[in-house]
Design an enzyme around this catalytic site. Structure first.
Site, PDB file in Angstrom:
ATOM      1  N   GLU A 152       0.810  -1.220   0.000  1.00 56.41           N
ATOM      2  CA  GLU A 152       0.000   0.000   0.000  1.00 56.41           C
ATOM      3  C   GLU A 152       0.849   1.280   0.000  1.00 56.41           C
ATOM      4  O   GLU A 152       0.856   2.043   0.973  1.00 56.41           O
ATOM      5  CB  GLU A 152      -0.949   0.023   1.205  1.00 56.41           C
ATOM      6  CG  GLU A 152      -2.026  -1.040   1.127  1.00 56.41           C
ATOM      7  CD  GLU A 152      -3.084  -0.903   2.227  1.00 56.41           C
ATOM      8  OE1 GLU A 152      -2.836  -0.212   3.218  1.00 56.41           O
ATOM      9  OE2 GLU A 152      -4.161  -1.506   2.071  1.00 56.41           O
ATOM     10  N   GLU A 306      -6.265  -8.232  -0.042  1.00 55.60           N
ATOM     11  CA  GLU A 306      -6.719  -8.268   1.353  1.00 55.60           C
ATOM     12  C   GLU A 306      -8.240  -8.106   1.316  1.00 55.60           C
ATOM     13  O   GLU A 306      -8.743  -7.036   0.970  1.00 55.60           O
ATOM     14  CB  GLU A 306      -6.096  -7.134   2.171  1.00 55.60           C
ATOM     15  CG  GLU A 306      -4.584  -7.232   2.263  1.00 55.60           C
ATOM     16  CD  GLU A 306      -3.949  -6.124   3.107  1.00 55.60           C
ATOM     17  OE1 GLU A 306      -4.673  -5.441   3.855  1.00 55.60           O
ATOM     18  OE2 GLU A 306      -2.725  -5.940   3.000  1.00 55.60           O
TER      19      GLU A 306
HETATM   20  C1  GAL Z   1      -4.377  -2.600   5.209  1.00 54.61           C
HETATM   21  C2  GAL Z   1      -2.926  -3.019   5.365  1.00 54.61           C
HETATM   22  C3  GAL Z   1      -2.797  -4.244   6.268  1.00 54.61           C
HETATM   23  C4  GAL Z   1      -3.606  -4.040   7.520  1.00 54.61           C
HETATM   24  C5  GAL Z   1      -5.038  -3.795   7.139  1.00 54.61           C
HETATM   25  C6  GAL Z   1      -5.956  -3.626   8.318  1.00 54.61           C
HETATM   26  O1  GAL Z   1      -4.470  -1.272   4.821  1.00 54.61           O
HETATM   27  O2  GAL Z   1      -2.361  -3.330   4.120  1.00 54.61           O
HETATM   28  O3  GAL Z   1      -1.437  -4.445   6.582  1.00 54.61           O
HETATM   29  O4  GAL Z   1      -3.086  -2.973   8.247  1.00 54.61           O
HETATM   30  O5  GAL Z   1      -5.112  -2.600   6.399  1.00 54.61           O
HETATM   31  O6  GAL Z   1      -7.279  -3.419   7.885  1.00 54.61           O
END
Ligand code: GAL
Length: 715
Positions: A152, A306
Site C-alpha cells: 500500500e 486483502e
Molecule cells: C491494510 C494493510 C494491512 C492491515 C489492514 C488492516 O491497509 O495493508 O497491513 O493494516 O489494512 O485493515
C-alpha cells in the site's frame, strides 16, 4: 488473465512463531486448516524486513524457508512481498533522517511502518539491497508464484514528504519538466503575489504556510510525490523482472485513494491488486465502483489481496459484518473481474496495533464465521473456477477518472463541502443526501468517505442501479470501444485529453461532461476563454457563471421537452450556461436564474459521423443521472445485463466467444424475484431454475449463457 482463481489468506508465520508456546509447530495446523478451506495461495512477509535482515547485511531467510516448506508441503502456493514498508530499527537508529517529514516540519517517529522517505538515498539503497537479496534467494523456489511489491504505497499519509532530500529532488524534477525558470514562472503564473523565481534553489516545498499556496505549485508537488513512488516502485519491479522473469508482479492498492496516480504507479505490473475493506459507510455500489476502478487501471483482471473477513480496527465504528458478508463480497469481487481473493488476515493478532482486527481464526485460534464462509466458497470455487477462466467484465459505458483533475479539485474545492477533511460534515451535506431520497433509497450509496469518489458516485450509482457495467478508465484510453463516455469531473485538461475527446465525439460517440469541466489548463491555471475551454467546440454551450449552493440550499431542474415533467433536485454546484445554439435539456426552476440553461446537448455531424456532447452544469444524486440516461441510453444502444429489483446487483464476465457468466448478488435483507430470459442452472448449487427466480437475502446465483449481442472483443 491467470488461468485459475487463486484463493487464500494473508499469513504472518513469524508472528505465531513468537506468540505461541508451540512456536513453529503451529504452522502445520494452520496450513491444514487453510487446505480444509480450499485455499491454494498464501501471501507472506510484507512487514518482515527486520526479521529477514536483523543486522545490516546479515540476512536470515531460514525461518521463512521453513514456513514456506510447510505451506509447500500442503500444496499452497506463495506470493512473497518485498518488505520495504517497514525499515528495521537498526536502520532508523543509524539514519533517523530516513523518516519522512510532514508538511508542518515534524519528523515521523520510528517504530511503525511507512515512515521511509523514497527520496532518501539510504532508504532507497537499503530497500534495493533487501529486495535484491530476497528476490534472488527465492527466484527458483517451486512454491513461489509471484510477488507483491511493498505494501500500500502512500498509506498513512506517506505519499508526500517535506525533507531536504525531497526539496532537492523536487527542484531537479521541476528543472527537468520545465527546462528553464522562465518556463516555470510562466506555467505557474508567478507574477501573482510577486513569487517570480530567479533561481531553482529559491523554490520551496509547499509546506504549511501563512496563506494559500499557488495551485500550480501544489499540483506539481502532487505530481512529483506520485512520480517519486512510481520510480521507487519501478526500482523494485526492475529487480524482480531481472531475477524472477517467470513470476508475476503486483501491488496492493487502496481503491479510490487520491494521493498517487495509480495509472503511472502500476504501469509495469502484470496486474493490480487492492485491499477491500468496508469502512463505515461503504456500500455495495461504492465497492462495485472500486472494483471497476481497479480493473480500469490496466484494463485487466485483478486480485483482491486483502479481503476483510470480519471487524476492522480503523473505521469510525467497526461494526461486525452480518452473516453472509464474506461470501457476498467475495462473489462481488469475482463478478467484477477478480482472479484472486486473499483474506486478511489468517488469525487475529495477539500483539501489535491491530489486535482488534478480525481474522479467519480468532485470537484463540477458533474458526470464525468468516472461516466457515471461506470454506464454503473454497468448495464452490472448485466447480466455478474453470467456468471463469478467460472471462472478464465488459462495459459499453466508461467513466473517466483523471488524477490531475482530482488533485486540482482537492487543491481548490471552492466549497467546504468538497474538502477531504470534513468527512463527517460531507456525510451530512453531500448533494445526494440532500436530494433524491427516492423510494429505492439510492442516496444511501453516497455516504461515508464519499469525498474520495464524489464526482463518480452519482453517475456510477445510477448505472449500477440499472445493472449496466461500467469501465472506470483514464481519459487517454482507447475510448472508441465505448458507446457512452461520462467525464463527470474533468476540471483540468491536458492537450492529449482534448484530442482524445475530440476524436471520440468525431467518431460518433456520446460524451457527457460534468460540472467544472474544462476550467483549468494543464498547469492548474484558468483558461483565458469561457469554460469548458478547448472543449467548447464540442459543447457549443459555455458557462456564463457558477453558483455554489450552501449545504441547506437545494435547487431544482425542469426538463422542458421531456415526457416526464417531474423536477429533479440538485445541490452544491450550479452553472448557468449560454446554450450558443445547443439544445437545452434542463433549466433551473427557481430564484433569480430561473429559466436559464443547466444541461445542454450539442449534436454535431462531424466528418460524416454523428457524435453528441452533453454538458451538465450541476451536481446531483443518482436521480439526476437517471433522468439523463433515460434520454440517452436507448438511442446509444446500451442495455442492462438484466432488469432486477433494487438491491440485486447483476454483473457478468464475458469470454471472447460471447460465453457469459452472469452473477446475481442480493445485497438486501429480503428475498426478491427476478425474471430471467431463459431457464438456468445455478453453477454454485447445480440446481435448475425456471424463468421466475427467487433469490434470498444475501444470496448469490451464478449462471452461464451467451451474450445477447456479439460482444466487442475483450482485451
Ligand atoms: C491494510 C494493510 C494491512 C492491515 C489492514 C488492516 O491497509 O495493508 O497491513 O493494516 O489494512 O485493515
Amino acid at each position: 488473465m491467470v488461468a485459475m482463481i487463486y484463493f487464500g489468506c494473508d499469513y504472518y508465520p513469524e508472528q505465531w512463531r513468537q506468540w505461541l508456546e508451540e512456536g513453529e509447530a503451529r504452522w502445520k495446523t494452520d496450513a491444514q486448516l487453510m487446505r480444509e478451506a480450499g485455499m491454494n495461495v498464501v501471501r507472506l512477509a510484507e512487514f518482515a524486513w527486520g526479521l529477514l535482515e536483523p543486522e545490516p547485511d546479515h540476512f536470515d531467510f531460514t525461518w521463512l524457508d521453513r514456513a514456506i516448506d510447510v505451506l509447500h508441503h500442503h500444496d499452497l502456493k506463495v506470493v512473497l512481498c518485498t518488505p520495504t514498508p517497514t525499515p528495521p530499527p537498526w536502520l532508523l537508529a543509524e539514519h533517523p533522517d530516513i523518516a519522512q517529514v510532514t508538511a508542518s516540519g515534524r519528523r515521523q517517529g520510528p517504530g511503525t511502518r511507512r515512515e521511509g522517505c523514497a527520496n532518501h538515498p539510504i532508504y532507497r539503497e537499503r530497500s534495493r539491497i533487501i529486495s535484491q537479496e530476497m528476490v534472488r534467494y527465492y527466484a527458483d523456489h517451486p512454491a513461489v508464484i509471484g510477488w507483491q511489491t511493498d505494501n500500500e504505497f502512500g498509506c498513512h499519509d506517506s505519499a508526500y514528504c517535506y525533507c531536504r532530500h525531497c526539496e532537492r529532488a523536487f527542484r531537479t524534477w521541476l528543472a527537468a519538466r520545465y527546462g528553464s525558470l522562465e518556463a516555470l514562472n510562466q506555467a505557474w503564473g508567478t507574477a501573482f503575489w510577486g513569487e517570480v523565481y530567479a533561481d531553482w534553489d529559491l523554490i520551496p516545498l509547499p509546506s504549511l504556510s501563512a496563506a494559500e499556496r499557488n495551485p500550480s505549485h501544489l499540483l506539481d508537488f502532487r505530481r512529483f510525490g506520485s512520480d517519486t513512488w512510481r520510480d521507487f516502485h519501478n526500482m523494485e519491479i526492475e529487480i524482480l523482472r531481472r531475477h524472477c522473469p517467470h513470476h508475476f508482479i503486483t501491488h496492493n492498492l487502496m481503491g479510490f485513494f487520491m494521493d498517487l496516480d495509480y495509472y503511472d504507479l502500476c504501469q509495469e505490473l502484470d496486474f493490480v491488486s487492492w485491499d477491500n475493506y468496508h469502512y463505515h459507510g461503504a456500500t455495495p455500489a461504492t465497492i462495485a465502483a472500486t472494483h471497476d476502478h481497479m480493473w480500469g487501471i490496466l484494463q485487466r483482471n485483478f486480485w483482491v489481496m486483502e479481503q476483510q473477513v470480519g471487524q476492522i480496527n480503523w473505521s469510525a465504528y467497526n461494526p461486525m459484518p452480518a452473516p453472509g458478508f464474506v461470501r457476498l463480497k467475495t462473489y462481488q469481487a469475482l463478478a467484477h473481474g477478480a482472479d484472486g481473493i486473499v483474506y486478511f488476515r489468517w488469525r487475529q493478532a495477539l500483539a501489535g496495533s491491530e489486535q482488534y482486527h478480525s481474522g479467519l481464526l480468532d485470537h484463540a485460534g477458533r474458526k470464525t464465521a468468516g472461516y466457515a464462509e471461506a470454506q464454503q466458497i473454497g468448495s464452490e470455487l472448485a466447480r466455478l473456477a474453470p467456468v471463469l477462466e478467460a472471462t472478464q467484465p465488459q462495459a459499453e459505458i466508461a467513466i473517466l477518472l483523471d488524477y490531475d483533475s482530482r488533485w486540482a479539485l482537492e487543491i481548490q474545492p471552492h466549497t467546504t463541502c468538497l474538502r477531504a477533511n470534513v468527512d463527517a460534515t460531507y456525510t451530512v451535506v453531500n448533494p445526494a443526501t440532500l436530494v433524491d431520497p427516492d423510494a429505492t433509497g439510492s442516496w444511501q450509496y453516497m455516504i461515508g468517505r464519499a469525498w474520495q469518489m464524489w464526482p463518480f458516485a452519482a453517475p456510477y450509482v445510477a448505472l449500477w442501479e440499472r445493472n449496466i457495467p461500467v469501465a472506470i478508465v483514464a481519459p487517454e484510453s482507447d475510448l472508441s470501444r465505448y458507446k457512452v463516455v461520462c467525464a463527470p469531473f474533468l476540471n483540468l485538461l491536458r492537450p492529449a485529453v482534448v484530442e482524445a475527446l475530440r476524436g471520440y465525439v468525431h467518431g460518433g460517440g456520446t460524451l457527457i461532461l460534468g460540472p467544472r469541466a474544462g476550467l483549468k489548463d494543464q498547469h492548474n491555471k484558468l483558461f483565458p476563454m469561457p469554460q469548458p475551454g478547448p472543449l467548447s467546440e464540442l459543447t457549443s454551450a459555455s458557462v456564463r457563471f457558477f453558483d455554489v449552493l450552501e449545504p441547506n440550499r437545494t435547487h431544482r431542474l425542469v426538463w422542458p421537452h421531456a415526457s416526464d415533467l417531474r423536477a429533479t433536485e440538485i445541490g452544491l454546484w450550479a452553472e448557468v450556461l449560454d446554450a450558443n445554439g445547443a439544445e437545452v435539456l434542463a433549466t433551473y426552476e427557481q430564484g433569480w436564474y430561473a429559466g436559464e440553461a443547466a444541461i445542454t446537448r450539442h449534436r454535431a455531424v462531424l466528418d460524416g459521423a454523428r457524435g453528441q456532447t452533453i454538458y451538465l452544469g450541476c451536481m446531483g444524486g443518482p436521480q439526476l443521472y437517471h433522468r439523463l440516461f433515460d434520454l440517452l441510453l436507448g438511442d446509444a444502444g446500451v442495455e442492462p445485463i438484466l432488469a432486477a429489483p433494487a438491491g440485486v446487483e447483476v454483473m457478468a464476465r464475458v469470454a471472447r466467444d460471447g460465453r457469459r457468466v452472469v452473477f446475481l448478488l442480493n445485497h438486501a435483507q429480503r428475498e426478491f424475484y427476478v425474471t430471467l430470459p431463459h431457464e438456468i442452472t445455478d453453477l454454485l448449487t447445480g440446481l435448475q431454475h425456471g424463468r421466475r427466480l427467487s433469490i434470498a437475502a444475501g444470496q448469490v446465483i451464478i449462471y452461464e449463457d451467451q451474450a445477447a449481442a456479439a460482444p466487442a472483443t475483450p482485451t
